[in-house]
Design an enzyme around this catalytic site. Structure first.
Site, PDB file in Angstrom:
ATOM      1  N   ASP A  59       0.889  -1.165   0.000  1.00 46.52           N
ATOM      2  CA  ASP A  59       0.000   0.000   0.000  1.00 46.52           C
ATOM      3  C   ASP A  59       0.925   1.213   0.000  1.00 46.52           C
ATOM      4  OD1 ASP A  59      -1.552   2.154   0.644  1.00 46.52           O
ATOM      5  OD2 ASP A  59      -2.434   1.264   2.455  1.00 46.52           O
ATOM      6  N   ASN A  86       2.372   5.913 -10.325  1.00 46.14           N
ATOM      7  CA  ASN A  86       1.114   5.836 -11.069  1.00 46.14           C
ATOM      8  C   ASN A  86      -0.096   5.549 -10.181  1.00 46.14           C
ATOM      9  OD1 ASN A  86      -0.645   5.043 -13.547  1.00 46.14           O
ATOM     10  ND2 ASN A  86      -0.619   3.192 -12.286  1.00 46.14           N
ATOM     11  N   TYR A 151      -9.352  15.233  -5.060  1.00 46.38           N
ATOM     12  CA  TYR A 151      -8.538  14.615  -6.122  1.00 46.38           C
ATOM     13  C   TYR A 151      -7.702  15.698  -6.826  1.00 46.38           C
ATOM     14  CZ  TYR A 151      -7.539  11.892 -10.395  1.00 46.38           C
ATOM     15  OH  TYR A 151      -6.924  11.245 -11.458  1.00 46.38           O
ATOM     16  N   ALA A 154      -4.817  16.882  -4.621  1.00 47.55           N
ATOM     17  CA  ALA A 154      -3.712  15.900  -4.548  1.00 47.55           C
ATOM     18  C   ALA A 154      -2.915  15.915  -5.846  1.00 47.55           C
ATOM     19  CB  ALA A 154      -4.275  14.509  -4.281  1.00 47.55           C
ATOM     20  N   LYS A 155      -3.621  15.969  -6.975  1.00 43.96           N
ATOM     21  CA  LYS A 155      -2.930  15.930  -8.270  1.00 43.96           C
ATOM     22  C   LYS A 155      -2.169  17.236  -8.536  1.00 43.96           C
ATOM     23  CE  LYS A 155      -4.030  11.754  -9.637  1.00 43.96           C
ATOM     24  NZ  LYS A 155      -2.985  10.727  -9.807  1.00 43.96           N
ATOM     25  N   ILE A 184      -9.140   8.900 -19.810  1.00 46.55           N
ATOM     26  CA  ILE A 184      -8.564   7.650 -20.326  1.00 46.55           C
ATOM     27  C   ILE A 184      -9.513   6.519 -19.937  1.00 46.55           C
ATOM     28  CG2 ILE A 184      -6.521   6.132 -20.257  1.00 46.55           C
ATOM     29  CD1 ILE A 184      -5.584   8.886 -21.059  1.00 46.55           C
TER      30      ILE A 184
HETATM   31  P1  NAD Z   1      -6.969   2.274 -12.248  1.00 45.52           P
HETATM   32  O1  NAD Z   1      -7.965   2.453 -11.171  1.00 45.52           O
HETATM   33  O2  NAD Z   1      -7.126   1.166 -13.214  1.00 45.52           O
HETATM   34  O3  NAD Z   1      -5.489   2.176 -11.658  1.00 45.52           O
HETATM   35  C1  NAD Z   1      -5.098   2.699 -10.422  1.00 45.52           C
HETATM   36  C2  NAD Z   1      -4.148   1.711  -9.812  1.00 45.52           C
HETATM   37  O4  NAD Z   1      -3.666   2.226  -8.566  1.00 45.52           O
HETATM   38  C3  NAD Z   1      -4.843   0.375  -9.499  1.00 45.52           C
HETATM   39  O5  NAD Z   1      -4.036  -0.689  -9.921  1.00 45.52           O
HETATM   40  C4  NAD Z   1      -4.962   0.393  -7.982  1.00 45.52           C
HETATM   41  O6  NAD Z   1      -4.966  -0.873  -7.388  1.00 45.52           O
HETATM   42  C5  NAD Z   1      -3.699   1.177  -7.613  1.00 45.52           C
HETATM   43  N1  NAD Z   1      -3.751   1.679  -6.250  1.00 45.52           N
HETATM   44  C6  NAD Z   1      -4.733   2.397  -5.646  1.00 45.52           C
HETATM   45  N2  NAD Z   1      -4.416   2.633  -4.362  1.00 45.52           N
HETATM   46  C7  NAD Z   1      -3.208   2.062  -4.147  1.00 45.52           C
HETATM   47  C8  NAD Z   1      -2.359   1.961  -3.021  1.00 45.52           C
HETATM   48  N3  NAD Z   1      -2.709   2.512  -1.843  1.00 45.52           N
HETATM   49  N4  NAD Z   1      -1.188   1.303  -3.154  1.00 45.52           N
HETATM   50  C9  NAD Z   1      -0.830   0.734  -4.332  1.00 45.52           C
HETATM   51  N5  NAD Z   1      -1.596   0.795  -5.433  1.00 45.52           N
HETATM   52  C10 NAD Z   1      -2.776   1.441  -5.335  1.00 45.52           C
HETATM   53  O7  NAD Z   1      -6.959   3.661 -13.039  1.00 45.52           O
HETATM   54  P2  NAD Z   1      -5.924   4.317 -14.064  1.00 45.52           P
HETATM   55  O8  NAD Z   1      -6.722   5.205 -14.899  1.00 45.52           O
HETATM   56  O9  NAD Z   1      -5.040   3.318 -14.685  1.00 45.52           O
HETATM   57  O10 NAD Z   1      -5.085   5.251 -13.059  1.00 45.52           O
HETATM   58  C11 NAD Z   1      -3.685   5.345 -13.058  1.00 45.52           C
HETATM   59  C12 NAD Z   1      -3.282   6.758 -12.692  1.00 45.52           C
HETATM   60  O11 NAD Z   1      -3.721   7.650 -13.719  1.00 45.52           O
HETATM   61  C13 NAD Z   1      -3.923   7.267 -11.390  1.00 45.52           C
HETATM   62  O12 NAD Z   1      -2.971   7.990 -10.653  1.00 45.52           O
HETATM   63  C14 NAD Z   1      -5.014   8.202 -11.892  1.00 45.52           C
HETATM   64  O13 NAD Z   1      -5.329   9.194 -10.957  1.00 45.52           O
HETATM   65  C15 NAD Z   1      -4.364   8.757 -13.138  1.00 45.52           C
HETATM   66  N6  NAD Z   1      -5.289   9.358 -14.087  1.00 45.52           N
HETATM   67  C16 NAD Z   1      -6.248   8.599 -14.693  1.00 45.52           C
HETATM   68  C17 NAD Z   1      -7.130   9.207 -15.584  1.00 45.52           C
HETATM   69  C18 NAD Z   1      -8.220   8.438 -16.280  1.00 45.52           C
HETATM   70  O14 NAD Z   1      -9.072   9.070 -16.942  1.00 45.52           O
HETATM   71  N7  NAD Z   1      -8.268   7.125 -16.204  1.00 45.52           N
HETATM   72  C19 NAD Z   1      -7.014  10.566 -15.853  1.00 45.52           C
HETATM   73  C20 NAD Z   1      -6.026  11.296 -15.216  1.00 45.52           C
HETATM   74  C21 NAD Z   1      -5.169  10.686 -14.340  1.00 45.52           C
END
Ligand code: NAD
Length: 243
Positions: A59, A86, A151, A154-155, A184
């Site tokens: 975590d 990520n 969110y 944090a970002k 995405i």
């Molecule tokens: P996702 O939910 O598929 O992936 C997020 C991953 O983070 C998952 O594998 C989850 O298990 C892991 N995670 C969450 N909490 C955790 C913890 N405490 N320890 C370890 N792992 C943990 O979504 P995604 O879209 O692939 O997101 C990846 C990154 O991209 C994230 O940071 C998200 O904020 C960012 N993002 C996504 C989008 C979008 O539209 N999908 C847009 C902007 C930014």
């Protein structure tokens, strides 16, 4: 061949990033939190293609678990050359409904995790006088998202951390950048309907929704020798949604 640690790599953007680094011959450390089966499947997929991957459950919002993960990476590969922060969570709520717990969870998972991982990765990178850190922010960290204030905060914090750390580590041969994805298609956006996606695509100059590969390729570029004079930057991967 470099050693690449990707947090939250069992699915979505993280998993695609792991596949692309492995395909170019890098060793990959797949961090996951809860999705053990998906992480192991990805690890087998990479290893059976003749590349090298290991998994580690941590975590990343917990500094001790994060430190243990970097100790394991050191044991397996000697250290981490490329760190991709990520892992993240999202939540949609009216600002006035955000609880203390929501706030803490959002900040610790999305921002403190980046601090813990960078702090654990840097001593090895500084010793080697080279390294790459790529953080995954969001367009909401740049422009703010309604009903996603925690969110967005944090970002935005990730963007500040990226810029300041880039200045501090530049002379150590380490670059620190972030990508700011737009919309995405991953589990994170699975709550959106096809109508929502169509409306968002309509608002996007390219007229499309992003894929995990779009984000992963931008991450690979920021880890490549082609980007060695780029640091402290925010690369928007949003089809022009943010310009
Ligand atoms: P996702 O939910 O598929 O992936 C997020 C991953 O983070 C998952 O594998 C989850 O298990 C892991 N995670 C969450 N909490 C955790 C913890 N405490 N320890 C370890 N792992 C943990 O979504 P995604 O879209 O692939 O997101 C990846 C990154 O991209 C994230 O940071 C998200 O904020 C960012 N993002 C996504 C989008 C979008 O539209 N999908 C847009 C902007 C930014």
């Amino acid at each position: 061949m470099r050693n690449v640690l990707i947090t939250g790599a069992s699915r979505g953007i993280g998993a695609e990033t792991a596949r692309l680094f492995a395909a170019q011959g890098d060793n990959v450390i797949i961090n996951y939190f809860r999705s053990n089966a998906a992480a192991e499947t990805l690890c087998r997929e990479i290893n059976s293609a003749g590349h090298k991957a290991v998994t580690f459950r941590a975590d990343v919002s917990d500094s001790h678990e994060t430190a243990a993960m970097f100790a394991y990476a050191e044991q397996c590969f000697g250290g981490v050359d490329v760190l991709v922060n990520n892992a993240g969570i999202a939540q949609t709520k009216l600002f006035t409904d955000i609880t203390d717990d929501d706030w803490q969870r959002m900040i610790s998972t999305n921002l403190s995790s980046v601090f813990y991982c960078c702090r654990a990765a840097l001593p090895y990178m500084i010793r080697k006088h080279c390294g790459r850190i790529i953080n995954v922010s969001s367009m909401w960290g740049q422009i703010g998202g309604s009903c996603e204030v925690h969110y967005s905060a944090a970002k935005a914090g990730i963007i500040g951390l990226t810029k300041a750390l880039a200045k501090e580590e530049g002379l150590s041969g380490i670059t620190v950048n972030c990508i700011a994805p737009g919309v995405i298609r991953t589990d994170m956006t699975a709550n959106l309907s096809e109508e929502d996606f169509a409306a968002l695509a309509d608002e996007t100059p390219t007229g499309t929704i992003g894929t995990p590969a779009d984000a992963a390729k931008a991450i690979l570029f920021l880890a490549s020798p082609d980007s060695s004079f780029i640091t402290g930057q925010v690369l928007s991967v949003s089809g022009g949604f943010v310009v």
